[in-house]
Design a protein around this motif. Structure first.
Motif, PDB file in Angstrom:
ATOM      1  N   PRO A 117       0.722  -1.289   0.042  1.00  0.00           N
ATOM      2  CA  PRO A 117      -0.091   0.187  -0.160  1.00  0.00           C
ATOM      3  C   PRO A 117       0.954   1.081   0.012  1.00  0.00           C
ATOM      4  N   VAL A 118       0.270   2.344  -0.740  1.00  0.00           N
ATOM      5  CA  VAL A 118       0.890   3.680  -0.626  1.00  0.00           C
ATOM      6  C   VAL A 118      -0.020   4.685  -0.057  1.00  0.00           C
ATOM      7  N   VAL A 119       0.725   5.539   0.867  1.00  0.00           N
ATOM      8  CA  VAL A 119       0.179   6.482   1.562  1.00  0.00           C
ATOM      9  C   VAL A 119       0.709   7.726   1.278  1.00  0.00           C
ATOM     10  N   LEU A 120       0.009   8.871   0.631  1.00  0.00           N
ATOM     11  CA  LEU A 120       0.506   9.997   0.626  1.00  0.00           C
ATOM     12  C   LEU A 120      -0.039  11.147   1.477  1.00  0.00           C
ATOM     13  N   ASP A 121       1.203  11.501   2.216  1.00  0.00           N
ATOM     14  CA  ASP A 121       1.052  12.500   3.435  1.00  0.00           C
ATOM     15  C   ASP A 121       1.063  13.811   2.687  1.00  0.00           C
ATOM     16  N   LEU A 122      -0.194  14.431   2.899  1.00  0.00           N
ATOM     17  CA  LEU A 122      -0.261  16.065   2.343  1.00  0.00           C
ATOM     18  C   LEU A 122      -0.464  16.680   3.380  1.00  0.00           C
ATOM     19  N   GLN A 123       0.272  16.713   4.413  1.00  0.00           N
ATOM     20  CA  GLN A 123      -0.027  17.644   5.582  1.00  0.00           C
ATOM     21  C   GLN A 123       0.542  19.070   5.439  1.00  0.00           C
ATOM     22  N   ARG A 182      -4.359  -2.118  -6.506  1.00  0.00           N
ATOM     23  CA  ARG A 182      -3.504  -1.043  -5.496  1.00  0.00           C
ATOM     24  C   ARG A 182      -4.110   0.027  -5.092  1.00  0.00           C
ATOM     25  N   GLN A 183      -4.242   0.392  -4.099  1.00  0.00           N
ATOM     26  CA  GLN A 183      -4.864   1.830  -3.796  1.00  0.00           C
ATOM     27  C   GLN A 183      -3.718   2.954  -3.346  1.00  0.00           C
ATOM     28  N   LEU A 184      -4.162   4.060  -3.794  1.00  0.00           N
ATOM     29  CA  LEU A 184      -3.405   5.274  -3.134  1.00  0.00           C
ATOM     30  C   LEU A 184      -4.226   5.808  -1.927  1.00  0.00           C
ATOM     31  N   GLU A 185      -3.842   5.818  -0.991  1.00  0.00           N
ATOM     32  CA  GLU A 185      -4.510   6.485   0.126  1.00  0.00           C
ATOM     33  C   GLU A 185      -3.722   7.923   0.573  1.00  0.00           C
ATOM     34  N   LEU A 186      -4.552   8.765   1.086  1.00  0.00           N
ATOM     35  CA  LEU A 186      -4.215  10.087   1.389  1.00  0.00           C
ATOM     36  C   LEU A 186      -4.322  10.382   2.773  1.00  0.00           C
ATOM     37  N   SER A 187      -3.367  10.955   3.485  1.00  0.00           N
ATOM     38  CA  SER A 187      -3.411  11.587   4.765  1.00  0.00           C
ATOM     39  C   SER A 187      -3.105  12.847   4.989  1.00  0.00           C
ATOM     40  N   ALA A 195     -14.606  10.247  -2.525  1.00  0.00           N
ATOM     41  CA  ALA A 195     -15.182   8.835  -2.497  1.00  0.00           C
ATOM     42  C   ALA A 195     -14.415   8.038  -3.383  1.00  0.00           C
ATOM     43  N   VAL A 196     -13.141   8.714  -3.952  1.00  0.00           N
ATOM     44  CA  VAL A 196     -12.286   7.949  -4.876  1.00  0.00           C
ATOM     45  C   VAL A 196     -11.078   7.334  -3.974  1.00  0.00           C
ATOM     46  N   PHE A 197     -10.642   8.221  -3.248  1.00  0.00           N
ATOM     47  CA  PHE A 197      -9.474   7.994  -2.251  1.00  0.00           C
ATOM     48  C   PHE A 197      -9.818   7.697  -0.930  1.00  0.00           C
TER      49      PHE A 197
END
Length: 116
Positions: free
Chosen positions: A43-49, A73-78, A95-97
């Motif tokens: 999994p990949v998490v994109l940290d956008l803080q 594979r899902q791209l998740e955002l945080s 609704a997508v991420f």
């Protein structure tokens, strides 16, 4: 475009360092993202803080990054800042991420204990 990758167990945590993802850096964002996750299977998490501005080109770059991961594979955002959260909500990308309030929450969703 500075994106720093940090392996957290099975998760690739990508910290976006600049405060903007816009037309001036969208291509570099996609290229850097691709380089970082090329050999990552989890999994990949994109940290956008740190990101306080995301325009349509930046949003397109984030969507393109999701597509680079391929099927299954899902791209998740945080860590979405209020302005970025608003863009995601208005474009219905929320609704997508999968979106997590914090990096710690994203890690916990994958059973990874955050650092103490």
């Amino acid at each position: 475009m500075e994106i720093v990758m940090e392996a957290k167990g099975p998760i690739a945590l990508l910290h976006v360092m600049p405060d903007r993802i816009d037309a001036s850096v969208a291509i570099q964002f996609k290229d850097r993202f691709r380089d970082l996750v090329r050999d990552w299977a989890g999994p990949v998490v994109l940290d956008l803080q740190n990101v306080v501005f995301l325009d349509s080109s930046g949003l397109g770059a984030v969507v393109a990054a999701r597509k680079l991961l391929g099927e299954g594979r899902q791209l998740e955002l945080s860590g979405l800042t209020p302005a970025v959260e608003k863009v995601m909500r208005l474009t219905r990308m929320n609704a997508v991420f999968p979106i997590h309030d914090t990096v710690a929450e994203a890690l916990q969703a994958h059973g990874v204990a955050p650092a103490a």
